[in-house]
Structures are given as C-alpha cells and as structure tokens.
Write a protein that holds these residues in place. Structure first.
Motif, PDB file in Angstrom:
ATOM      1  N   ARG A 159      53.052  -7.393 -28.987  1.00 48.99           N
ATOM      2  CA  ARG A 159      54.246  -6.676 -28.533  1.00 48.99           C
ATOM      3  C   ARG A 159      53.912  -5.525 -27.598  1.00 48.99           C
ATOM      4  O   ARG A 159      54.792  -5.008 -26.913  1.00 48.99           O
ATOM      5  CB  ARG A 159      55.019  -6.144 -29.753  1.00 48.99           C
ATOM      6  CG  ARG A 159      55.524  -7.212 -30.694  1.00 48.99           C
ATOM      7  CD  ARG A 159      56.648  -8.032 -30.078  1.00 48.99           C
ATOM      8  NE  ARG A 159      57.195  -9.010 -31.013  1.00 48.99           N
ATOM      9  CZ  ARG A 159      58.231  -9.810 -30.736  1.00 48.99           C
ATOM     10  NH1 ARG A 159      58.813  -9.731 -29.554  1.00 48.99           N
ATOM     11  NH2 ARG A 159      58.645 -10.686 -31.628  1.00 48.99           N
ATOM     12  N   GLU A 160      52.648  -5.112 -27.556  1.00 46.36           N
ATOM     13  CA  GLU A 160      52.257  -3.978 -26.714  1.00 46.36           C
ATOM     14  C   GLU A 160      51.669  -4.431 -25.379  1.00 46.36           C
ATOM     15  O   GLU A 160      51.101  -3.627 -24.629  1.00 46.36           O
ATOM     16  CB  GLU A 160      51.219  -3.113 -27.438  1.00 46.36           C
ATOM     17  CG  GLU A 160      51.764  -2.330 -28.627  1.00 46.36           C
ATOM     18  CD  GLU A 160      52.000  -3.205 -29.843  1.00 46.36           C
ATOM     19  OE1 GLU A 160      51.158  -4.094 -30.101  1.00 46.36           O
ATOM     20  OE2 GLU A 160      53.042  -3.042 -30.502  1.00 46.36           O
ATOM     21  N   VAL A 161      51.814  -5.723 -25.056  1.00 54.06           N
ATOM     22  CA  VAL A 161      51.150  -6.229 -23.860  1.00 54.06           C
ATOM     23  C   VAL A 161      51.603  -5.513 -22.592  1.00 54.06           C
ATOM     24  O   VAL A 161      50.821  -5.310 -21.655  1.00 54.06           O
ATOM     25  CB  VAL A 161      51.368  -7.756 -23.733  1.00 54.06           C
ATOM     26  CG1 VAL A 161      52.840  -8.094 -23.505  1.00 54.06           C
ATOM     27  CG2 VAL A 161      50.512  -8.323 -22.606  1.00 54.06           C
ATOM     28  N   ASN A 162      52.853  -5.087 -22.533  1.00 54.93           N
ATOM     29  CA  ASN A 162      53.353  -4.413 -21.328  1.00 54.93           C
ATOM     30  C   ASN A 162      52.965  -2.945 -21.268  1.00 54.93           C
ATOM     31  O   ASN A 162      53.188  -2.290 -20.244  1.00 54.93           O
ATOM     32  CB  ASN A 162      54.875  -4.561 -21.223  1.00 54.93           C
ATOM     33  CG  ASN A 162      55.279  -5.988 -20.921  1.00 54.93           C
ATOM     34  OD1 ASN A 162      54.600  -6.670 -20.158  1.00 54.93           O
ATOM     35  ND2 ASN A 162      56.383  -6.442 -21.501  1.00 54.93           N
ATOM     36  N   GLN A 163      52.413  -2.429 -22.341  1.00 48.88           N
ATOM     37  CA  GLN A 163      51.897  -1.064 -22.329  1.00 48.88           C
ATOM     38  C   GLN A 163      50.387  -1.037 -22.118  1.00 48.88           C
ATOM     39  O   GLN A 163      49.852  -0.127 -21.491  1.00 48.88           O
ATOM     40  CB  GLN A 163      52.233  -0.334 -23.650  1.00 48.88           C
ATOM     41  CG  GLN A 163      53.684   0.102 -23.783  1.00 48.88           C
ATOM     42  CD  GLN A 163      54.636  -1.059 -23.977  1.00 48.88           C
ATOM     43  OE1 GLN A 163      54.392  -1.917 -24.816  1.00 48.88           O
ATOM     44  NE2 GLN A 163      55.702  -1.095 -23.193  1.00 48.88           N
ATOM     45  N   SER A 164      49.710  -2.056 -22.626  1.00 52.46           N
ATOM     46  CA  SER A 164      48.260  -2.068 -22.506  1.00 52.46           C
ATOM     47  C   SER A 164      47.748  -3.488 -22.704  1.00 52.46           C
ATOM     48  O   SER A 164      47.999  -4.104 -23.736  1.00 52.46           O
ATOM     49  CB  SER A 164      47.639  -1.135 -23.555  1.00 52.46           C
ATOM     50  OG  SER A 164      46.238  -1.203 -23.523  1.00 52.46           O
ATOM     51  N   LEU A 165      47.066  -3.994 -21.687  1.00 50.39           N
ATOM     52  CA  LEU A 165      46.460  -5.303 -21.794  1.00 50.39           C
ATOM     53  C   LEU A 165      44.961  -5.150 -21.588  1.00 50.39           C
ATOM     54  O   LEU A 165      44.511  -4.789 -20.506  1.00 50.39           O
ATOM     55  CB  LEU A 165      47.029  -6.271 -20.752  1.00 50.39           C
ATOM     56  CG  LEU A 165      46.375  -7.655 -20.706  1.00 50.39           C
ATOM     57  CD1 LEU A 165      46.582  -8.389 -22.030  1.00 50.39           C
ATOM     58  CD2 LEU A 165      46.920  -8.470 -19.543  1.00 50.39           C
ATOM     59  N   VAL A 166      44.194  -5.392 -22.635  1.00 52.25           N
ATOM     60  CA  VAL A 166      42.737  -5.300 -22.568  1.00 52.25           C
ATOM     61  C   VAL A 166      42.174  -6.692 -22.808  1.00 52.25           C
ATOM     62  O   VAL A 166      42.421  -7.299 -23.853  1.00 52.25           O
ATOM     63  CB  VAL A 166      42.190  -4.302 -23.604  1.00 52.25           C
ATOM     64  CG1 VAL A 166      40.667  -4.271 -23.536  1.00 52.25           C
ATOM     65  CG2 VAL A 166      42.767  -2.911 -23.371  1.00 52.25           C
ATOM     66  N   LEU A 167      41.414  -7.190 -21.828  1.00 49.67           N
ATOM     67  CA  LEU A 167      40.843  -8.522 -21.927  1.00 49.67           C
ATOM     68  C   LEU A 167      39.328  -8.416 -22.043  1.00 49.67           C
ATOM     69  O   LEU A 167      38.664  -7.933 -21.122  1.00 49.67           O
ATOM     70  CB  LEU A 167      41.209  -9.356 -20.695  1.00 49.67           C
ATOM     71  CG  LEU A 167      42.703  -9.642 -20.499  1.00 49.67           C
ATOM     72  CD1 LEU A 167      42.930 -10.325 -19.162  1.00 49.67           C
ATOM     73  CD2 LEU A 167      43.247 -10.492 -21.636  1.00 49.67           C
ATOM     74  N   ASP A 168      38.803  -8.839 -23.158  1.00 49.90           N
ATOM     75  CA  ASP A 168      37.363  -8.871 -23.343  1.00 49.90           C
ATOM     76  C   ASP A 168      36.814 -10.100 -22.617  1.00 49.90           C
ATOM     77  O   ASP A 168      37.263 -11.221 -22.877  1.00 49.90           O
ATOM     78  CB  ASP A 168      37.031  -8.940 -24.831  1.00 49.90           C
ATOM     79  CG  ASP A 168      35.542  -8.962 -25.088  1.00 49.90           C
ATOM     80  OD1 ASP A 168      34.951 -10.056 -24.991  1.00 49.90           O
ATOM     81  OD2 ASP A 168      34.973  -7.903 -25.357  1.00 49.90           O
ATOM     82  N   PRO A 169      35.862  -9.926 -21.689  1.00 53.34           N
ATOM     83  CA  PRO A 169      35.411 -11.072 -20.898  1.00 53.34           C
ATOM     84  C   PRO A 169      34.729 -12.162 -21.711  1.00 53.34           C
ATOM     85  O   PRO A 169      34.709 -13.318 -21.296  1.00 53.34           O
ATOM     86  CB  PRO A 169      34.445 -10.448 -19.887  1.00 53.34           C
ATOM     87  CG  PRO A 169      33.984  -9.168 -20.518  1.00 53.34           C
ATOM     88  CD  PRO A 169      35.151  -8.684 -21.320  1.00 53.34           C
TER      89      PRO A 169
END
Length: 427
Positions: A159-169
């Motif tokens: 639900r927080e994707v539009n506030q913070s999206l962190v993608l671990d490579p």
C-alpha cells in the motif's frame, strides 16, 4: 523548435538500426553493414594493413573502429574522430542463469550500468547477445519476442508503493519466464535452439534482456521519438552516417568512427575507451603509411575527437533540477556539454570547432551544463582526451528518461547531429 526542414529518412533508418541492435554485438554488426554498403571493407587486427586509400573497419566484440583514408593522405595527416558507445544499461544473464521460486521458472540476472530499476518492471523482454561455441566461434542470438518479465508487486500487497518503492537488485529484479519446476532444458538450451546451434556445443554466453516494444514517433505532430537504447545508439548511428558522408567527399583529415563498448560501467576493458584499441588503430594507420614516431606525434597534435553521447533535456516536471540559464530542448539541435571539473572535455577551443561544424552543416546548436547542486555524469570524452592526449569535445542530443528501459528524444535531432558530425569529419 528547430526551423530546419525535417528529414524523416534518417530517423526512419535510426528506428531500423535500434530495432536490429538489442546488444552492442548487434549494434556493431548493423553499423558495419551500413559501412559495407557504402564501400567500406573489413580488416582483421591480426593481418597486415595496406596503406591504400579507402574505407576500412574492424570489429572487436561490441566495439567498432572505422576510418577512411583519402587520396594524398600523408604519414602525419591528422585524424578527425567521432567517438560514441554501443552499450546501454540493462539486465544481463548470470553464469548459471536458471533459477526459480514458489513454482515459477526464473532467470538470474545482474544489473549492468546505472539502471533506474523501476523502469524494467512489467515490460515484455526478449533475450539477445552472443553464444560462444566449443570451436571458439561466436554466433549472435536474438530472441525478438516477449519471453521474460519482471512483475511488479500488486498495490494491494504494498500500500506504500506510491510513497516509497525500494527494489533490491538481487531480490526483486529476477525475471519470470514460465511455470513449473526446473528441468533439463534451461534458458541457454532454449536460446541455442532458437539460434539454430547445438546446445551441447555452447561453452559460453553474453546474453542480456531487452524491451521488445518497437521504437515509435510520439506526440501530436510526431516530433518526438520514443525508443530503447537511444543512449547511445543514436550517436553510433549518426557517427556511421557522418563517416559515410565524409567518404563521399575529399576530407583533409582522416575521418574515424570509434564506437566503444562498456562506457556505462567505466570504459575499462579491451573494447572500452579506457583501453588501447583506438590508439593502436591510429598508430597503425600512421606506421602503415611509412610514418615515424615523429609523424605520429605530429598527427596526434592536430587530431580532434568529438565525443557524441546523449544529454539531458530540461524536464518540465523537474525543471529545478536543471541549471536555470541552460535549458536544452529536443529538436533544438545538438548540444555542447560543458563541465569545468572535466566530467566533459569541452573547452573554449572545442566549442569553436563544433560551432563551426554546425554552421557548415546549417544546423542549430545549444549548450548543456549541470546545476551546481547536482552531480554531473561523464562520457568517453575525458577518457579519450587523457588516453591519447588529443583535443576532445563533448556533444550530444537532448533527451528525457536517460537510462530508462525506454527513452525520449526529438525526432529531428538525430539527423541534425549526423549533419554536424558529417561536416566535422568531412572538413
């Protein structure tokens, strides 16, 4: 907006070139095919080189060096060089690529270069590159259809994707390509079959994912071009067109195209600008015409390189990120790239050289400089200048979404860059 008449032919050919060039290995072959149609011939690095006039090229891996020796060129005749690079940020297969989790078949990849990771989510990806066979030969592979996908997590589960999206490579960028448990037919077997070679003969590979969406004109008046790998295939294509144009005239210098690999990861390789490839070629061109070390020094002293790489157009949604007095725009012509800390190699003298080339070509030009509060990227320009000790100028085409899986540029900037480079090489 440029007032120069728009030439769709060059940009149409750029679209064909980008489509045919999902990897550096394909990019150099596609450029070589254009050179061959213009009368250039291939040479081998291990063979003796003739001093005869004419157009030649060599390929090493993902790098191409091409040149045209005009009639009457002497041993100390200087060079005019257009430098560019063939590689783009992407996802590349690991040595043991077959993996999976939770009932999905997946492909293990490593991030190559400065990738905005989120731009690779939910895109249909193909696979391309080269396969090395047991006899030492290499064949190009190009699976040009939707094969892989890096699926994004549904918003219901984040639900927080539009506030913070962190993608671990490591964790979040592993593509899927099927369902079921791993079996004996892995991705290398599949690519080998698609390429028409015996999978048992494959002993090595350099494969990478690419977005299969075709390039397209964009906008109400189709004045924009959306495509993958514009950084920096647009410049390689323009450089090849410029060299072909120069070979049709009577240049007073020896025009050269140097399309390097591995710029996106620092250029430190045998096919990168930090390696000896270009210097070796230029030296051999001097010595093959009976030149001495003195002739080489004289030739280098008057040699100029124009490093052509994509640059940043002012972004309308983030204009505060740009230098307020310098707002390059698409279709405003090629731009000089300036940085006093030598992230770009342009100085006042180089500015004069490129401005004069644009004047001869009849195209406008503009200037890019970074906002003082923002870090500045770099190119092969400073590397080439330091490596060879030659005057070098950094230029490029203004673009948005640089390093994204799909980038955006002006549709008529490509041929304006080619025209300016052609005037430079043909001087």
């Amino acid at each position: 907006m440029s007032t120069v008449a728009f030439d769709r032919t060059h940009t149409d050919d750029l679209i064909d070139y980008v489509t045919a060039s999902p990897t550096p290995y394909h990019a150099v072959r596609a450029a070589a095919a254009r050179l061959e149609r213009a009368g250039f011939t291939a040479v081998e690095e291990t063979a003796a080189w003739e001093a005869a006039p004419g157009g030649r090229y060599l390929i090493r891996g993902g790098a191409l060096i091409a040149w045209y020796v005009p009639e009457g060129a002497g041993a100390s005749t200087p060079f005019h060089v257009v430098g560019a690079h063939t590689d783009s940020p992407n996802l590349r297969l690991k040595p043991y690529p077959d993996t999976g989790r939770a009932g999905w078949r997946q492909i293990a990849v490593e991030v190559y270069g400065g990738v905005p990771r989120h731009t690779w989510l939910d895109r249909d990806l193909g696979l391309a590159g080269r396969l090395t066979l047991a006899d030492g030969s290499q064949v190009l592979a190009h699976v040009d259809r939707p094969l892989l996908r890096v699926p994004q997590l549904a918003i219901h589960l984040n639900r927080e994707v539009n506030q913070s999206l962190v993608l671990d490579p490591q964790q979040h960028l592993t593509p899927i390509w099927g369902i079921g448990e791993l079996d004996g037919d892995g991705v290398i077997d599949f690519v080998a079959k698609e390429t028409g070679v015996d999978a048992a003969s494959v002993v090595g590979w350099d494969l990478m994912a690419f977005d299969v969406q075709a390039p397209a004109y964009l906008g109400r008046d189709e004045e924009l071009l959306a495509a993958s790998r514009l950084d920096n295939l647009l410049s390689v294509h323009a450089g090849a067109a410029a060299l072909i144009a120069a070979a049709q005239g009577s240049p007073s210098r020896i025009p050269v195209l140097a399309a390097f690999d591995h710029e996106e990861v620092g250029s430190e390789s045998d096919t990168g600008a930090g390696g000896p490839l270009l210097a070796n070629v230029l030296d051999r061109l001097v010595y093959s015409r009976g030149g001495s070390h003195e002739d080489r020094a004289r030739a280098y002293a008057a040699t100029v390189c124009v490093s052509a790489d994509m640059g940043h157009a002012v972004h309308p949604n983030y204009s505060e990120k740009h230098e307020p007095g310098h707002h390059p725009m698409p279709n405003g012509g090629p731009m000089l790239k300036v940085n006093v800390n030598q992230r770009y190699s342009t100085d006042g003298g180089g500015r004069g050289i490129f401005a004069a080339a644009c004047e001869r070509a009849g195209v406008p030009w503009q200037v890019f400089v970074s906002n003082n509060a923002m870090p500045c990227g770099t190119t092969i320009g400073p590397i080439t200048a330091a490596r060879l000790g030659i005057t070098t100028v950094d230029v490029g085409v203004a673009a948005l979404s640089m390093h994204s899986a799909r980038e955006l540029a002006g549709a008529d900037d490509a041929w304006m860059l080619a025209a300016a480079l052609g005037a430079f090489l043909g001087e």
